[in-house]
Write a protein that holds these residues in place. Structure first.
Motif, PDB file in Angstrom:
ATOM      1  N   SER A  55       0.823  -1.060  -0.157  1.00  0.00           N
ATOM      2  CA  SER A  55       0.187  -0.184  -0.019  1.00  0.00           C
ATOM      3  C   SER A  55       0.864   1.281   0.016  1.00  0.00           C
ATOM      4  CB  SER A  55      -0.986   0.040   1.267  1.00  0.00           C
ATOM      5  OG  SER A  55      -0.078   0.252   2.398  1.00  0.00           O
ATOM      6  N   HIS A  56       0.108   2.346   0.067  1.00  0.00           N
ATOM      7  CA  HIS A  56       0.822   3.697  -0.063  1.00  0.00           C
ATOM      8  C   HIS A  56       1.097   4.264   1.512  1.00  0.00           C
ATOM      9  CE1 HIS A  56       0.766   4.212  -4.512  1.00  0.00           C
ATOM     10  NE2 HIS A  56      -0.556   3.643  -4.430  1.00  0.00           N
ATOM     11  N   TRP A  57       0.751   3.408   2.651  1.00  0.00           N
ATOM     12  CA  TRP A  57       0.983   3.752   3.864  1.00  0.00           C
ATOM     13  C   TRP A  57       2.300   3.910   4.318  1.00  0.00           C
ATOM     14  CZ3 TRP A  57      -2.852   6.656   5.986  1.00  0.00           C
ATOM     15  CH2 TRP A  57      -4.226   6.200   5.597  1.00  0.00           C
ATOM     16  N   GLN A  58       2.939   5.043   4.877  1.00  0.00           N
ATOM     17  CA  GLN A  58       4.228   5.078   5.304  1.00  0.00           C
ATOM     18  C   GLN A  58       4.339   5.885   6.717  1.00  0.00           C
ATOM     19  OE1 GLN A  58       6.037   6.771   2.023  1.00  0.00           O
ATOM     20  NE2 GLN A  58       4.848   8.710   2.096  1.00  0.00           N
ATOM     21  N   ASP A  59       5.501   5.464   7.403  1.00  0.00           N
ATOM     22  CA  ASP A  59       5.344   6.103   8.558  1.00  0.00           C
ATOM     23  C   ASP A  59       5.699   7.758   8.492  1.00  0.00           C
ATOM     24  OD1 ASP A  59       5.497   4.173  10.462  1.00  0.00           O
ATOM     25  OD2 ASP A  59       7.381   3.284   9.452  1.00  0.00           O
ATOM     26  N   ALA A  60       5.358   8.450   9.676  1.00  0.00           N
ATOM     27  CA  ALA A  60       5.314   9.919   9.516  1.00  0.00           C
ATOM     28  C   ALA A  60       5.864  10.563  10.639  1.00  0.00           C
ATOM     29  CB  ALA A  60       4.046  10.502   9.086  1.00  0.00           C
ATOM     30  N   ASP A  61       6.273  11.660  10.595  1.00  0.00           N
ATOM     31  CA  ASP A  61       6.634  12.303  11.973  1.00  0.00           C
ATOM     32  C   ASP A  61       5.455  13.014  12.533  1.00  0.00           C
ATOM     33  OD1 ASP A  61       6.587  15.212  10.928  1.00  0.00           O
ATOM     34  OD2 ASP A  61       7.795  14.298   9.456  1.00  0.00           O
ATOM     35  N   GLU A  62       5.537  13.519  13.807  1.00  0.00           N
ATOM     36  CA  GLU A  62       4.502  14.079  14.689  1.00  0.00           C
ATOM     37  C   GLU A  62       3.836  15.053  13.919  1.00  0.00           C
ATOM     38  OE1 GLU A  62       3.124  15.254  18.951  1.00  0.00           O
ATOM     39  OE2 GLU A  62       4.962  14.157  18.728  1.00  0.00           O
ATOM     40  N   ALA A  63       4.676  15.975  13.471  1.00  0.00           N
ATOM     41  CA  ALA A  63       4.185  17.339  13.107  1.00  0.00           C
ATOM     42  C   ALA A  63       3.437  17.218  11.715  1.00  0.00           C
ATOM     43  CB  ALA A  63       5.384  18.270  12.439  1.00  0.00           C
ATOM     44  N   THR A  64       4.045  16.237  10.687  1.00  0.00           N
ATOM     45  CA  THR A  64       3.223  15.926   9.446  1.00  0.00           C
ATOM     46  C   THR A  64       1.932  15.235   9.692  1.00  0.00           C
ATOM     47  OG1 THR A  64       5.535  15.691   8.404  1.00  0.00           O
ATOM     48  CG2 THR A  64       3.639  14.489   7.228  1.00  0.00           C
ATOM     49  N   PHE A  65       2.142  14.111  10.608  1.00  0.00           N
ATOM     50  CA  PHE A  65       0.657  13.535  11.134  1.00  0.00           C
ATOM     51  C   PHE A  65      -0.230  14.458  11.584  1.00  0.00           C
ATOM     52  CE2 PHE A  65      -1.788  11.566  14.333  1.00  0.00           C
ATOM     53  CZ  PHE A  65      -2.276  10.420  13.767  1.00  0.00           C
ATOM     54  N   ALA A  66      -0.064  15.493  12.550  1.00  0.00           N
ATOM     55  CA  ALA A  66      -0.814  16.187  13.172  1.00  0.00           C
ATOM     56  C   ALA A  66      -1.454  17.414  12.044  1.00  0.00           C
ATOM     57  CB  ALA A  66      -0.246  16.805  14.241  1.00  0.00           C
ATOM     58  N   ALA A  67      -0.698  17.748  11.112  1.00  0.00           N
ATOM     59  CA  ALA A  67      -1.168  18.608  10.054  1.00  0.00           C
ATOM     60  C   ALA A  67      -1.988  17.818   9.201  1.00  0.00           C
ATOM     61  CB  ALA A  67      -0.014  19.059   9.422  1.00  0.00           C
ATOM     62  N   ALA A  68      -1.658  16.832   8.716  1.00  0.00           N
ATOM     63  CA  ALA A  68      -2.771  16.033   8.010  1.00  0.00           C
ATOM     64  C   ALA A  68      -4.074  15.567   8.748  1.00  0.00           C
ATOM     65  CB  ALA A  68      -2.187  14.576   7.262  1.00  0.00           C
TER      66      ALA A  68
END
Length: 327
Positions: free
Chosen positions: A151-164
């Protein structure tokens, strides 16, 4: 299968440690069965009260009249409005405290999700399927572990995750409107005609104070219950029925719509098209992919799906609607 007393007596003959292992496995299997029954709509919880912000009856049809008493069986179309309660960012961050939880971003859509553990299930061939649960602001789903790598799911940092996550919360509508179809009134004479995948009985109260008790039926069943010619199904109802996965819709000129599983994801596929149709269907908004050296067309499953399906159905009218087991 042995009785529960025999099962428990045999369990008592084992060590405490082994009892704990077996009860854990039993609980996982039981929870998986219950989740499957709830997802399939076959989990019996008795007479269930439906609750929403609003219920409005928009249509009534008499589909049976008892010859002796004159009692009627009515098919009701009900507009339902439910308030959305998305998962907040703080609630999502709290789920990250669970063992093995991960912050994820979808590289294609830019959406955020929290990955947590989900119970494994045993497939029909005896194989154990390990799964994870993807929690998103408006929904959650269990996904096989083997499909995550593709799939296209990938790990993200906290700032990117929170923004999305915050961006998706801002886009979420306050309410979701949908349509219910219920059969009420005299049910016993037509009980065998009703769908047999779920015999649950529901009750609700409309905005006008009318109390309704009956069985929910699918848009497909409602479209064919009183049909004397070709079935009548609106694009919104057709899209909802296809997404549910229990409906196959045959269109004019040999086209067919159904839900399929592709690369671990669920899509609405249009099959039976010819080379001369491809350009027109693409212009309507369908997208295509080459899978195993075969060109396949799909209806988007996002908010644009019903409008695209309406254009297809306008050019290629519905000829037949059938129900099948969900995939």
């Amino acid at each position: 299968m042995p009785g529960i007393s025999t099962f428990l007596n045999r369990m008592l003959a084992l060590t405490i440690e082994l009892q704990g292992v077996l009860f854990t496995a039993f609980e996982q299997l039981l929870n998986a069965r219950i989740e499957g029954a709830i997802a399939a709509g076959t989990y019996d919880v008795g007479l269930e009260t439906l609750r929403a912000e609003s219920f409005v009856v928009t249509g009534r049809k008499t589909i049976y009249t008892h010859p002796g008493t004159g009692a009627e069986t009515r098919l009701l179309t009900i507009a339902q409005r439910q308030r959305n309660r998305p998962l907040t960012l703080d609630e999502a961050l709290n789920r990250l405290r669970e063992s093995g939880a991960r912050r994820l971003i979808n590289g294609r859509s830019g959406r955020a999700a929290v990955q947590v553990h989900a119970p494994s299930v045993m497939l029909d061939n005896g194989e154990i399927e390990y799964r994870v649960r993807l929690i998103r602001p408006m929904e959650a789903s269990n996904v096989p572990v083997r499909t995550m790598a593709e799939s296209h799911w990938q790990d993200a940092d906290e700032a990117t995750f929170a923004a999305a996550w915050t961006a998706e919360l801002a886009e979420a509508p306050a309410f979701t409107d949908s349509t219910l179809h219920m059969v009420s009134g005299l049910l016993l004479p037509i009980w065998k005609r009703l769908p047999n995948e779920s015999t649950r009985v529901y009750r609700l109260q409309t905005d006008d104070g009318e109390r309704i008790i009956g069985r929910k039926v699918s848009p497909v069943w409602a479209a064919t219950a009183t049909a004397t010619g070709l079935p009548s199904l609106t694009p919104d109802d057709a899209f909802a029925a296809l997404i549910e996965g229990k409906t196959v819709i045959d269109l004019a000129e040999g086209l067919q719509l159904r839900r399929v599983r592709v690369m671990g994801g669920l899509r609405v596929e249009l099959s039976g098209f010819t080379d001369t149709m491809r350009e027109r269907l693409t212009a309507y908004g369908l997208f295509h992919e080459i899978i195993s050296w075969k060109l396949r067309l799909f209806v988007p499953t996002d908010a644009s799906g019903p409008a695209i399906l309406a254009r297809v159905m306008d050019r290629y009218p519905i000829e037949r609607v059938a129900e099948r087991e969900a995939v």
